[in-house]
Design a protein around this motif. Structure first.
Motif, short mmCIF file in Angstrom:
data_model
loop_
_atom_site.label_atom_id
_atom_site.label_comp_id
_atom_site.label_asym_id
_atom_site.label_seq_id
_atom_site.Cartn_x
_atom_site.Cartn_y
_atom_site.Cartn_z
N LEU A 190 0.71 -1.03 -0.12
CA LEU A 190 -0.06 0.04 -0.05
C LEU A 190 0.96 1.26 0.09
O LEU A 190 0.69 2.25 -0.81
N GLN A 191 1.91 1.26 0.72
CA GLN A 191 2.62 2.52 1.06
C GLN A 191 3.72 2.71 -0.33
O GLN A 191 3.65 3.73 -0.64
N ARG A 192 4.08 1.69 -0.82
CA ARG A 192 4.75 1.85 -1.96
C ARG A 192 3.97 2.34 -3.12
O ARG A 192 4.67 3.22 -3.87
N ASP A 193 2.87 2.03 -3.19
CA ASP A 193 1.70 2.40 -4.14
C ASP A 193 1.42 3.85 -4.13
O ASP A 193 1.58 4.57 -5.13
N THR A 194 1.31 4.45 -3.08
CA THR A 194 1.21 5.79 -2.79
C THR A 194 2.24 6.68 -3.06
O THR A 194 2.17 8.05 -3.61
N GLN A 195 3.64 5.96 -2.47
CA GLN A 195 4.78 6.89 -2.73
C GLN A 195 5.00 6.88 -4.21
O GLN A 195 5.26 8.05 -4.79
N ARG A 196 4.70 5.74 -5.06
CA ARG A 196 5.14 6.08 -6.60
C ARG A 196 3.99 6.93 -7.26
O ARG A 196 4.39 7.78 -7.95
N ARG A 197 2.67 6.99 -6.54
CA ARG A 197 1.73 8.06 -7.09
C ARG A 197 2.27 9.43 -6.94
O ARG A 197 2.03 10.38 -7.84
N ALA A 198 2.63 9.63 -5.66
CA ALA A 198 3.09 11.09 -5.43
C ALA A 198 4.48 11.23 -6.15
O ALA A 198 4.22 12.59 -6.69
N ALA A 199 5.26 10.68 -6.48
CA ALA A 199 6.42 10.59 -7.14
C ALA A 199 6.06 11.02 -8.73
O ALA A 199 6.78 11.87 -9.00
N GLU A 200 4.95 10.36 -9.21
CA GLU A 200 4.50 10.62 -10.49
C GLU A 200 4.19 12.00 -10.69
O GLU A 200 4.45 12.73 -11.82
N SER A 201 3.29 12.54 -9.75
CA SER A 201 2.93 13.80 -9.79
C SER A 201 3.92 14.93 -9.66
O SER A 201 3.93 15.97 -10.27
N PHE A 202 5.06 14.66 -9.07
CA PHE A 202 6.09 15.51 -8.82
C PHE A 202 6.87 15.38 -10.21
O PHE A 202 7.32 16.48 -10.80
N ALA A 203 7.14 14.32 -10.74
CA ALA A 203 7.84 14.24 -12.03
C ALA A 203 7.27 15.04 -13.14
O ALA A 203 7.83 15.35 -14.07
N ALA A 204 5.93 15.13 -13.24
CA ALA A 204 5.30 15.81 -14.08
C ALA A 204 5.58 17.27 -14.44
O ALA A 204 5.28 17.89 -15.37
N PHE A 205 5.91 17.92 -13.23
CA PHE A 205 6.19 19.35 -13.47
C PHE A 205 7.71 19.72 -12.81
O PHE A 205 7.89 20.85 -13.01
N ALA A 206 8.26 18.76 -12.23
CA ALA A 206 9.48 19.09 -11.53
C ALA A 206 10.75 19.49 -12.39
O ALA A 206 10.71 18.97 -13.61
N HIS A 207 11.52 20.22 -12.02
CA HIS A 207 12.97 20.49 -12.81
C HIS A 207 13.39 19.27 -12.89
O HIS A 207 13.51 18.48 -12.03
N PRO A 208 14.05 19.00 -14.07
CA PRO A 208 14.71 17.77 -14.39
C PRO A 208 16.01 17.27 -13.46
O PRO A 208 16.24 16.16 -12.97
N SER A 209 16.41 18.20 -12.76
CA SER A 209 17.52 17.97 -11.65
C SER A 209 16.89 17.43 -10.38
O SER A 209 17.87 16.87 -9.65
N GLN A 210 15.92 17.66 -10.13
CA GLN A 210 15.05 17.18 -9.01
C GLN A 210 14.74 15.55 -8.94
O GLN A 210 14.36 15.07 -10.12
N ASP A 211 15.03 15.12 -7.85
CA ASP A 211 14.46 13.68 -7.82
C ASP A 211 13.16 13.37 -7.29
O ASP A 211 12.78 13.80 -6.19
N PRO A 212 12.13 12.94 -8.10
CA PRO A 212 10.76 12.62 -7.63
C PRO A 212 10.76 11.65 -6.36
O PRO A 212 9.89 11.99 -5.51
N ASP A 213 11.62 10.87 -6.11
CA ASP A 213 11.53 10.19 -4.94
C ASP A 213 11.97 11.10 -3.70
O ASP A 213 11.26 10.86 -2.67
N GLN A 214 12.64 11.91 -3.82
CA GLN A 214 13.00 12.85 -2.70
C GLN A 214 11.70 13.67 -2.49
O GLN A 214 11.31 13.79 -1.28
N LEU A 215 11.13 14.12 -3.51
CA LEU A 215 9.91 15.14 -3.27
C LEU A 215 8.70 14.20 -2.76
O LEU A 215 7.93 14.64 -1.76
N ALA A 216 8.71 12.99 -3.33
CA ALA A 216 7.71 12.35 -2.57
C ALA A 216 7.90 11.88 -1.18
O ALA A 216 6.99 11.77 -0.35
#
Lengths: 195, 195
Positions: free
Chosen positions: A126-152
């Motif tokens: 369950l937690q990996r799933d929500t983590q992945r979803r949050a990372a996706e939303s960040f990856a959609a607009f974040a600067h390429p140098s940013q790590d989506p997993d860090q933001l999630a």
DNA sequence: GATTAACACGAACGATCGTGCTAAAAAAGC
DNA sequence: GCTTTTTTAGCACGATCGTTCGTGTTAATC
């Protein structure tokens, strides 16, 4: 066909979610759950066959419930607006008066973080799933140098801290703090990563 | 003079902290604790008089332990360096192999967030104290437009998310994530608050 | 050396825990 | 309406829960 069984099973899990919210998944006892419904202990037990099966079913039921509440967010494109919606949904879920002890999944995360078994595995999924979803939303607009997993990770941090501030400390400013933290995180995600 | 009593009491609380770390404060049972020491159930019980008194004593003992580990940080002036030291200390505490279930205080925070009683009151006092200390360190260097309580909230968020990522998810990058999050928070604290 | 206080122990209490077994009741299928 | 399957209840089990009580053992006080 199993007809009646499914509806009572749902009724059981609704109440189980409530009790697990206050007393934890381990504190959720068959006897107390049966008495609250009301129902016989053995009749209830027959639906699950073991306590850990009941615990897993309760977790899945809670996850399904919060998933349904967050469903409207799927219409939004991955990005800041969706993140704001998810945070609002989670905050409302944590403060739900039907859950007298906050989010039962969060409770289980701390309770079972080092106890091997089916409950822990369910939590991980369950937690990996929500983590992945949050990372996706960040990856959609974040600067390429940013790590989506860090933001999630930091997004998760906000929800955990909100649970802490709202339920334990009963701090009125908790909502403001969480919203401001998310805005700062969203702003930072758009900028290049320093170093 | 109470001499022998104090040393066995400390031995009891050391083991109680370990068990509470894995099984929670409610899952900490007198019988299991006595068997682990080893000691008789009644002899152990006499030291505290009730289970909730044992729970409170265990919490205070854990708080005292982590306070001692963080003591070297008092030599540092309130500010970024002290915050980095506190985070390092908390992370080491959360990963302490002597605590097989992570920080027992964090566990109790979720377990007792909505259960009235002496345990909850103890938790409130402990958490308000650490919150205040973190806010002080931020206030020492933050831009005047920044709210120290907001920053302390986000500092707590980092430690909670680290507990989650390290213990439940067993994520190796958890340490990096937490450190980066703190650096970003420190950098933001120095800048004026937008709008 | 006798007295007293502190400390630990074993046994037992009523209650509740999770879990089986068996039979009655209810629902579903024909 | 009868049969078959599903669902529920009753009862009991061994274990463990927090707690109490009385007793012995040890250490300090006089």
């Amino acid at each position: 066909m199993a007809e009646k069984g499914d509806s009572t099973r749902a009724r059981i899990l609704d109440e189980a979610m409530r009790i697990a919210s206050r007393d934890g998944l381990e504190g959720l006892s068959i006897g107390a759950l049966a008495a609250a419904l009301p129902m016989s202990k053995s009749g209830l037990f027959a639906h699950f066959g073991s306590k850990s099966a009941l615990q897993v079913a309760t977790l899945e039921h809670a996850a399904q419930t919060v998933r349904e509440r967050a469903a409207p967010g799927a219409r939004l494109a991955p990005g800041p607006e969706r993140l704001r919606f998810i945070l609002r949904t989670i905050m409302a879920w944590i403060d739900d008066p039907g859950l007298p002890g906050g989010c039962p999944i969060t409770g289980a995360c701390v309770e079972f973080d080092d106890r091997e078994g089916p409950v822990r595995e369910t939590l991980l999924r369950l937690q990996r799933d929500t983590q992945r979803r949050a990372a996706e939303s960040f990856a959609a607009f974040a600067h390429p140098s940013q790590d989506p997993d860090q933001l999630a990770f930091e997004f998760r941090a906000i929800t955990l801290a909100y649970h802490h501030a709202s339920r334990l400390l009963r701090e009125e400013r908790a909502g403001d703090w969480a919203r401001r933290a998310l805005e700062a995180l969203i702003a930072r995600a758009g900028r290049p990563m320093p170093d």
